[in-house]
Design an enzyme around this catalytic site. Structure first.
Site, PDB file in Angstrom:
ATOM      1  CD  GLU A 110      -2.809  -1.394   2.352  1.00  0.00           C
ATOM      2  OE1 GLU A 110      -2.877  -0.454   3.156  1.00  0.00           O
ATOM      3  OE2 GLU A 110      -3.414  -2.475   2.503  1.00  0.00           O
ATOM      4  CD  GLU A 144      -4.292  -6.217   3.843  1.00  0.00           C
ATOM      5  OE1 GLU A 144      -5.234  -5.551   4.324  1.00  0.00           O
ATOM      6  OE2 GLU A 144      -3.098  -5.940   4.032  1.00  0.00           O
TER       7      GLU A 144
END
Length: 393
Positions: free
Chosen positions: A206, A315
Site C-alpha cells: 500500500e 487483502e
C-alpha cells in the site's frame, strides 16, 4: 615325422591353453557386465544366433535416465487460490481453523506480518504454515508497529493514527536504499534461503497511500525512493542466493481522493513476480454499495498499462453494517472468473476497525463456503510446486 620331445609337448599344451582362453574365456570378460561374468542378456540368445557388437552394446547399455518432470505450477492453469490473513498469524492458528471450518475449504496461502523494529527471522513460523499445506506469504513492513498499537490504545481518530505511524524518520526509504538495514535484511535472506521451499514476500505494501512510513508522500520520502528501496532489498536477497522468494508488489486499490500514479512506484517486471491489490467493501462511513469490480477494476486497468504479471487480491473483506455482506461475497465470486489474470484472493479474517470475518454470521459463512466450493478453487499447495510468475505459463 617329428619326434614329440618334452619341450615340444609343453609348447603344444601352452598353445592349446591360449586358444581356449581366446575363444571361450576372453569374450565373457570383454563383453560382460563389468564383473567378469557373461551378460545374461547375451546368454539368453537363441542357439546359433550371431551377436554383433552393435547388438551387444544395445543389450548391455545402462537404462536411460527418465527425463526430469517440470515442477507443477501454483496455482495450476485456470485455478484461483484462496488465502487467509488473521490477526494472530502463525502464532495462533485458532482463527485459521475456524475460517477453514466455516469455508469448508483449506486455504492454500497464509499471509502474516512482521515489522522490522521487532521481527527477527523465525523458521518455525514458516514451517508451521507450510506444514499445514499453505504457501507462506510474508507482509514485510519496514517500521515500528508498536507506535501504531499505542495510538490505537489511546483511541485516537483514524487520521491522527495514520499521521503518527507514518512519521518514522529512521525508516525512510532512502535509509533502506543506502544500506542502513543490510545486516538485518541479510539475516532474513539467509534464513529464507535455508527453508528450501517457496515463500512469497509482500514488501512495503500500500505504498500509494499516506498511512505508512514507506509511502512516498510522507516521512520525508521523495519521488523515486520507493523503487530504489525495493530494488535494493530484492538485489540483496538475490546476491545471497535466496531465489525461492516470490516478490509481491501490492498497492492499494484506488479510493476517493487518491491521485498517486502507480507506474512510477513499480520496480519493474524483473523485480516483481506477482502484483497484489488491497481493497475492501466497507459500509462503516457510507451506505453506498460498491461491488468488487467498482472497487478494483480501475486500478487493475491502470496496472495493466505497464505490467502483465499475475495478479493476487492480497487483502479483501466485507463488513455487514447494512446487511449486504453475503450479497457482496456472492457477487464477488460470481464475477471473479471473468478476471483470468487474478490467480488468488486472500481474505482478511480479522475483526479490527470492522468485522471483516466470514465467521461473523452463519449466513455469511454459508455463502462463502458455497462460493469457494466451485471447481475453480479446488486445488492444493505443496512445497515442491513452483509459483506461477507469468500468465501464459
Amino acid at each position: 615325422m617329428v619326434g614329440l620331445t618334452v619341450p615340444r609337448v609343453m609348447m603344444m599344451l601352452t598353445g592349446a591353453l591360449l586358444l581356449t582362453y581366446a575363444f571361450a574365456i576372453a569374450p565373457a570378460t570383454t563383453f560382460g557386465d563389468g564383473d567378469g561374468v557373461r551378460s545374461d542378456r547375451l546368454a539368453k540368445a537363441e542357439p546359433g544366433t550371431v551377436v554383433t557388437v552393435e547388438a551387444h552394446a544395445a543389450a548391455t547399455a545402462a537404462p536411460a535416465t527418465p527425463p526430469r518432470t517440470a515442477p507443477e505450477l501454483f496455482p495450476p492453469g485456470g485455478k484461483t487460490f484462496i488465502g487467509v490473513a488473521t490477526l494472530e498469524g502463525p502464532y495462533d492458528f485458532t482463527a485459521v481453523n475456524k475460517f477453514t471450518t466455516a469455508a469448508k475449504r483449506q486455504p492454500q496461502v497464509m499471509l502474516f506480518s512482521s515489522g522490522w523494529a521487532t521481527g527477527k527471522f523465525d523458521r518455525a513460523l514458516f514451517d508451521q504454515i507450510s506444514g499445514r499445506g499453505m504457501l507462506p506469504m510474508l507482509a514485510w513492513e519496514p517500521w515500528d508497529y508498536l507506535l501504531d498499537e499505542a495510538a490505537r490504545k489511546k483511541r485516537y481518530a483514524a487520521r491522527k493514527i495514520d499521521k503518527m505511524r507514518s512519521n518514522q524518520p529512521s525508516y525512510r526509504l532512502s535509509h533502506i536504499a543506502r544500506g542502513d538495514f543490510d545486516s538485518y535484511l541479510l539475516s532474513w535472506a539467509e534464513g529464507i534461503k535455508s527453508l528450501g521451499y517457496p515463500v512469497a514476500i509482500r514488501f512495503a505494501h500500500e505504498m500509494n497511500g499516506n498511512w505508512y512510513p514507506w509511502c512516498e508522500m510522507v516521512n520525508g520520502n521523495r519521488p523515486g525512493d520507493y523503487v530504489k528501496a525495493w530494488r535494493h532489498v530484492h538485489d540483496l536477497f538475490r546476491a545471497a542466493g535466496a531465489t525461492n522468494v516470490t516478490w509481491v508488489w501490492s498497492p492499494n486499490a484506488r479510493w476517493a481522493g487518491s491521485t498517486q500514479n502507480l507506474r512510477p512506484l513499480y520496480p519493474g517486471d524483473e523485480y516483481v513476480d506477482w502484483v497484489g491489490l488491497s481493497g475492501y467493501y466497507s459500509t462503516g462511513s457510507t451506505t453506498k454499495y460498491r461491488s468488487f469490480e467498482e472497487i478494483f477494476n480501475d486500478t487493475i486497468k491502470e496496472i495493466r498499462g505497464f505490467t502483465s504479471k499475475p495478479l493476487v487480491i492480497t487483502e479483501t473483506g466485507a463488513s455487514d453494517a447494512v446487511g449486504r455482506k453475503a450479497e457482496w461475497i456472492r457477487e464477488t465470486f460470481r464475477v471473479l472468473p471473468r478476471h483470468k489474470d487474478i490467480i488468488g484472493l486472500i481474505w482478511f479474517e480479522v475483526n479490527k476497525e470492522l468485522d471483516w470475518r466470514i465467521v461473523s454470521s452463519p449466513a455469511v459463512a454459508k455463502t462463502f463456503a458455497q462460493a469457494v466450493a466451485a471447481p475453480r478453487y479446488q486445488l492444493t499447495w505443496s512445497p515442491g510446486m513452483l509459483p506461477r510468475t507469468a500468465l501464459d505459463d
